[in-house]
Design a protein around this motif. Structure first.
Motif, PDB file in Angstrom:
ATOM      1  N   ALA A  71      37.580  27.787  34.857  1.00 20.06           N
ATOM      2  CA  ALA A  71      38.168  27.700  33.513  1.00 20.06           C
ATOM      3  C   ALA A  71      38.884  26.368  33.275  1.00 20.06           C
ATOM      4  O   ALA A  71      39.332  26.092  32.160  1.00 20.06           O
ATOM      5  CB  ALA A  71      39.136  28.863  33.289  1.00 20.06           C
ATOM      6  N   GLY A 119      41.583  32.024  23.917  1.00 18.07           N
ATOM      7  CA  GLY A 119      42.228  33.209  24.461  1.00 18.07           C
ATOM      8  C   GLY A 119      43.683  33.375  24.048  1.00 18.07           C
ATOM      9  O   GLY A 119      44.313  32.473  23.493  1.00 18.07           O
ATOM     10  N   ALA A 122      44.736  28.741  40.158  1.00 15.49           N
ATOM     11  CA  ALA A 122      45.344  29.857  40.901  1.00 15.49           C
ATOM     12  C   ALA A 122      44.592  31.130  40.560  1.00 15.49           C
ATOM     13  O   ALA A 122      44.326  31.412  39.386  1.00 15.49           O
ATOM     14  CB  ALA A 122      46.823  30.008  40.549  1.00 15.49           C
ATOM     15  N   ASN A 142      49.049  37.242  31.980  1.00 18.12           N
ATOM     16  CA  ASN A 142      48.021  37.366  30.943  1.00 18.12           C
ATOM     17  C   ASN A 142      46.608  37.549  31.496  1.00 18.12           C
ATOM     18  O   ASN A 142      45.753  38.114  30.824  1.00 18.12           O
ATOM     19  CB  ASN A 142      48.082  36.106  30.060  1.00 18.12           C
ATOM     20  N   SER A 181      47.639  46.577  27.084  1.00 17.92           N
ATOM     21  CA  SER A 181      46.632  46.752  26.026  1.00 17.92           C
ATOM     22  C   SER A 181      46.858  48.087  25.331  1.00 17.92           C
ATOM     23  O   SER A 181      47.331  49.047  25.951  1.00 17.92           O
ATOM     24  CB  SER A 181      45.229  46.753  26.636  1.00 17.92           C
TER      25      SER A 181
HETATM   26  P1  NAD Z   1      40.005  35.730  27.884  1.00 14.71           P
HETATM   27  O1  NAD Z   1      38.774  36.153  28.620  1.00 14.71           O
HETATM   28  O2  NAD Z   1      39.893  34.595  26.917  1.00 14.71           O
HETATM   29  O3  NAD Z   1      41.178  35.398  28.894  1.00 14.71           O
HETATM   30  C1  NAD Z   1      41.294  35.888  30.206  1.00 14.71           C
HETATM   31  C2  NAD Z   1      41.617  34.730  31.127  1.00 14.71           C
HETATM   32  O4  NAD Z   1      41.898  35.253  32.432  1.00 14.71           O
HETATM   33  C3  NAD Z   1      40.461  33.725  31.274  1.00 14.71           C
HETATM   34  O5  NAD Z   1      40.940  32.409  31.032  1.00 14.71           O
HETATM   35  C4  NAD Z   1      40.012  33.919  32.716  1.00 14.71           C
HETATM   36  O6  NAD Z   1      39.491  32.735  33.312  1.00 14.71           O
HETATM   37  C5  NAD Z   1      41.322  34.359  33.361  1.00 14.71           C
HETATM   38  N1  NAD Z   1      41.119  35.026  34.651  1.00 14.71           N
HETATM   39  C6  NAD Z   1      40.191  35.954  34.981  1.00 14.71           C
HETATM   40  N2  NAD Z   1      40.301  36.292  36.267  1.00 14.71           N
HETATM   41  C7  NAD Z   1      41.343  35.583  36.771  1.00 14.71           C
HETATM   42  C8  NAD Z   1      41.950  35.489  38.052  1.00 14.71           C
HETATM   43  N3  NAD Z   1      41.507  36.230  39.084  1.00 14.71           N
HETATM   44  N4  NAD Z   1      42.999  34.636  38.213  1.00 14.71           N
HETATM   45  C9  NAD Z   1      43.438  33.881  37.185  1.00 14.71           C
HETATM   46  N5  NAD Z   1      42.905  33.930  35.940  1.00 14.71           N
HETATM   47  C10 NAD Z   1      41.866  34.770  35.742  1.00 14.71           C
HETATM   48  O7  NAD Z   1      40.485  37.049  27.124  1.00 14.71           O
HETATM   49  P2  NAD Z   1      41.794  37.357  26.280  1.00 14.71           P
HETATM   50  O8  NAD Z   1      41.361  38.305  25.229  1.00 14.71           O
HETATM   51  O9  NAD Z   1      42.525  36.146  25.887  1.00 14.71           O
HETATM   52  O10 NAD Z   1      42.640  38.198  27.345  1.00 14.71           O
HETATM   53  C11 NAD Z   1      43.954  37.890  27.739  1.00 14.71           C
HETATM   54  C12 NAD Z   1      44.649  39.169  28.144  1.00 14.71           C
HETATM   55  O11 NAD Z   1      44.827  40.003  27.012  1.00 14.71           O
HETATM   56  C13 NAD Z   1      43.861  39.995  29.180  1.00 14.71           C
HETATM   57  O12 NAD Z   1      44.761  40.558  30.110  1.00 14.71           O
HETATM   58  C14 NAD Z   1      43.260  41.086  28.315  1.00 14.71           C
HETATM   59  O13 NAD Z   1      42.969  42.244  29.068  1.00 14.71           O
HETATM   60  C15 NAD Z   1      44.370  41.305  27.314  1.00 14.71           C
HETATM   61  N6  NAD Z   1      43.992  41.967  26.079  1.00 14.71           N
HETATM   62  C16 NAD Z   1      43.080  41.401  25.227  1.00 14.71           C
HETATM   63  C17 NAD Z   1      42.762  42.059  24.050  1.00 14.71           C
HETATM   64  C18 NAD Z   1      41.777  41.499  23.063  1.00 14.71           C
HETATM   65  O14 NAD Z   1      41.368  42.216  22.140  1.00 14.71           O
HETATM   66  N7  NAD Z   1      41.391  40.238  23.175  1.00 14.71           N
HETATM   67  C19 NAD Z   1      43.370  43.281  23.739  1.00 14.71           C
HETATM   68  C20 NAD Z   1      44.290  43.820  24.630  1.00 14.71           C
HETATM   69  C21 NAD Z   1      44.605  43.156  25.788  1.00 14.71           C
END
Ligand code: NAD
Length: 249
Positions: A42, A18, A60, A88, A140
């Motif tokens: 996680a 991530g 958390a 994040n 995003s």
């Molecule tokens: P990911 O699913 O790998 O990471 C998200 C993380 O958030 C996970 O580790 C998950 O366990 C954690 N999480 C979920 N609910 C939670 C909660 N209630 N409390 C604490 N942690 C929680 O996905 P990613 O792509 O690494 O996403 C990270 C951020 O980037 C997110 O906010 C996502 O919306 C944003 N984002 C991602 C992209 C993309 O293309 N990957 C694009 C724009 C924005």
């Protein structure tokens, strides 16, 4: 090193593929002591251990104010200070506007938007007492272009809400020497979208990206490190696009 001796907290930072973990790793390489917060499922302790013994992993849930406050107290006790927060944690759901249920809406907004509120509220008293801090919120491109890639309209709304919340925080806490900025990633290869881009859609997406490829987690991590560090010390309330040119505006 850009973050020597800084204490950096990253929500949702445990996923190995991530954006949060890539940011945690880069911050550790830049000299920060990193705290990874994530859901128990996680395993944030294991993720922090992968970075080295001086780093900390705590369970958390950002949707739970008491959980964020308990984490902040533990961080303060273990590390003595909090210099950086990266909001994040986020989840998405590909669904059409008319199909969004009330519980879908709550679930998606609660993690990105309420989570940004609660995690920031938990660390701000420490940052105010230190008279310094940097908060980076992960929004995003979906907030800016009205979705259209993988997240539904409620995801766009949550991420647009993050932009407003961050700008308001930047305005309120500038006088406390606390900077608040956003990053708006485009399409980045992580678990959030793994296997979810249909082959027939993939080429159309690539055609819309001037740099011609999907981003990597480190592309976002580098920009977060920049905003967390003193390199950006006169930036607050800004939105940094990391999208390969997908949205030039
Ligand atoms: P990911 O699913 O790998 O990471 C998200 C993380 O958030 C996970 O580790 C998950 O366990 C954690 N999480 C979920 N609910 C939670 C909660 N209630 N409390 C604490 N942690 C929680 O996905 P990613 O792509 O690494 O996403 C990270 C951020 O980037 C997110 O906010 C996502 O919306 C944003 N984002 C991602 C992209 C993309 O293309 N990957 C694009 C724009 C924005």
């Amino acid at each position: 090193m850009l973050l020597k001796d800084k204490v950096a907290v990253i929500t949702g930072g445990a996923g190995q593929n991530g954006l949060g973990f890539a940011t945690a790793r880069m911050m550790a390489e830049q000299g920060a002591r990193v705290v990874i917060l994530d859901l128990a499922v996680a395993d944030p302790q294991a993720a922090a251990a992968r970075l080295g013994a001086q780093h900390l992993g705590l369970v958390a849930d950002v949707t739970d104010k008491a959980s964020c406050e308990a984490a902040a107290a533990q961080i303060k006790a273990a590390m003595g200070r909090i210099d950086i927060l990266v909001n994040n944690a986020g989840i998405t759901q590909p669904v059409k506007f008319l199909d969004i249920t009330g519980s879908d809406y709550d679930r998606i907004l609660d993690v990105s938007l309420r989570g940004t509120l609660y995690a920031s509220q938990a660390v701000l008293p420490t940052m105010i007492a230190q008279n310094s801090g940097s908060i980076v919120c992960i929004s995003s491109v979906s907030a800016q272009r009205g979705g259209g890639i993988l997240g539904g309209p409620h995801y766009s709304a949550a991420k647009a809400g993050v932009l407003g919340l961050a700008r308001a925080m930047a305005r309120e806490y500038g006088g406390n020497n606390i900077r608040v900025n956003c990053v708006t990633p485009g399409l980045i290869a992580t678990d959030i979208n793994k296997g979810k881009i249909p082959d027939d859609k993939r080429q159309a997406i690539l055609d819309g990206i001037p740099l011609g490829h999907i981003g990597e987690p480190n592309d976002v991590a580098g920009c977060v490190v920049f905003l967390a560090s003193d390199l950006s010390k006169y930036c607050t309330g800004i939105t940094l696009d990391v999208n390969g040119g997908m949205l030039i505006h």
